[in-house]
Design a protein around this motif. Structure first.
Motif, short mmCIF file in Angstrom:
data_model
loop_
_atom_site.label_atom_id
_atom_site.label_comp_id
_atom_site.label_asym_id
_atom_site.label_seq_id
_atom_site.Cartn_x
_atom_site.Cartn_y
_atom_site.Cartn_z
N UNK A 24 -12.20 14.60 7.06
CA UNK A 24 -12.51 13.19 7.31
C UNK A 24 -11.20 12.41 7.37
N UNK A 25 -11.23 11.30 8.07
CA UNK A 25 -10.06 10.45 8.19
C UNK A 25 -9.53 10.07 6.81
N UNK A 26 -8.22 10.10 6.68
CA UNK A 26 -7.57 9.80 5.40
C UNK A 26 -6.68 8.58 5.61
N UNK A 27 -6.93 7.49 4.89
CA UNK A 27 -6.11 6.29 5.08
C UNK A 27 -4.64 6.48 4.71
N UNK A 28 -4.30 7.58 4.06
CA UNK A 28 -2.89 7.83 3.70
C UNK A 28 -2.08 8.41 4.86
N UNK A 29 -2.73 8.86 5.94
CA UNK A 29 -1.99 9.51 7.02
C UNK A 29 -0.91 8.62 7.63
N UNK A 30 -1.17 7.36 7.95
CA UNK A 30 -0.07 6.53 8.49
C UNK A 30 1.11 6.42 7.52
N UNK A 31 0.83 6.30 6.24
CA UNK A 31 1.91 6.23 5.25
C UNK A 31 2.68 7.54 5.16
#
Length: 189
Positions: A24-31
């Protein structure tokens, strides 16, 4: 001593450990991208390549293999060999056997060098960036991104231990999206 990953003509020697997982999409990926791009900029100074986040982890809310795909865009291919040692110092493994001589490819964390792939670095020229067009299209077109998510999950189940087949099977969908992007532009609804 580092174990070499080999190909016997049918599969890679690390296939049992290097399986495909769509998370599932992980909001930490851009960071994670920002952190890694800073480290890359530091070791590649003064070359100053353009660095871009692409792939599914660069598209909000899209399930993805939890691997941060990074473009290093360097127009002067004569400096490409000078990228290997600095990226290796960050834990990247250079794929010297890449059949595409117009690209360089590095992997971080791939078994047996780590527990799982965490980052890919793709070195390209500014003229070889269709993946960024695809990224931008999916960012602007959530319905297409949702269809892509369904396809990726189905293919990950089908080709869990075959990265080449998984990638090839996505090709038709990607080409359709690139054709739409060329025809309608990135902001077409």
């Amino acid at each position: 001593m580092t174990m070499q990953v080999t190909h016997d003509g049918q599969r890679w020697s690390n296939v049992a450990q290097d399986t495909i997982e769509v998370a599932d999409s992980d909001p930490s990926w851009p960071g994670q991208f920002v952190t890694e791009s800073r480290a890359i900029k530091k070791v590649l100074h003064p070359l100053k390549p353009r660095i871009e986040h692409f792939g599914s982890t660069a598209i909000p809310n899209l399930p993805a293999k939890p691997i941060i795909d990074i473009f290093l865009i360097v127009a002067d291919v004569s400096v490409w060999p000078r990228l290997v040692a600095p990226l290796s110092s960050l834990g990247y493994i250079y794929w010297a056997e890449n059949p595409r001589k117009d690209r360089l490819f590095f992997v971080k964390g791939m078994p047996p060098f780590g527990s799982r792939r965490s980052h890919h670095v793709h070195v390209r020229t500014p003229k070889d960036l269709s993946e960024m067009v695809f990224r931008d299209w999916l960012r602007e077109h959530p319905a297409d991104a949702a269809r892509y998510a369904e396809l990726k999950r189905a293919l990950a189940r089908l080709f869990k231990a075959d990265r080449e087949a998984y990638t090839a099977a996505k090709g038709e969908f990607i080409e359709q999206m690139l054709t739409q992007a060329k025809t309608y532009g990135p902001s077409a609804a």
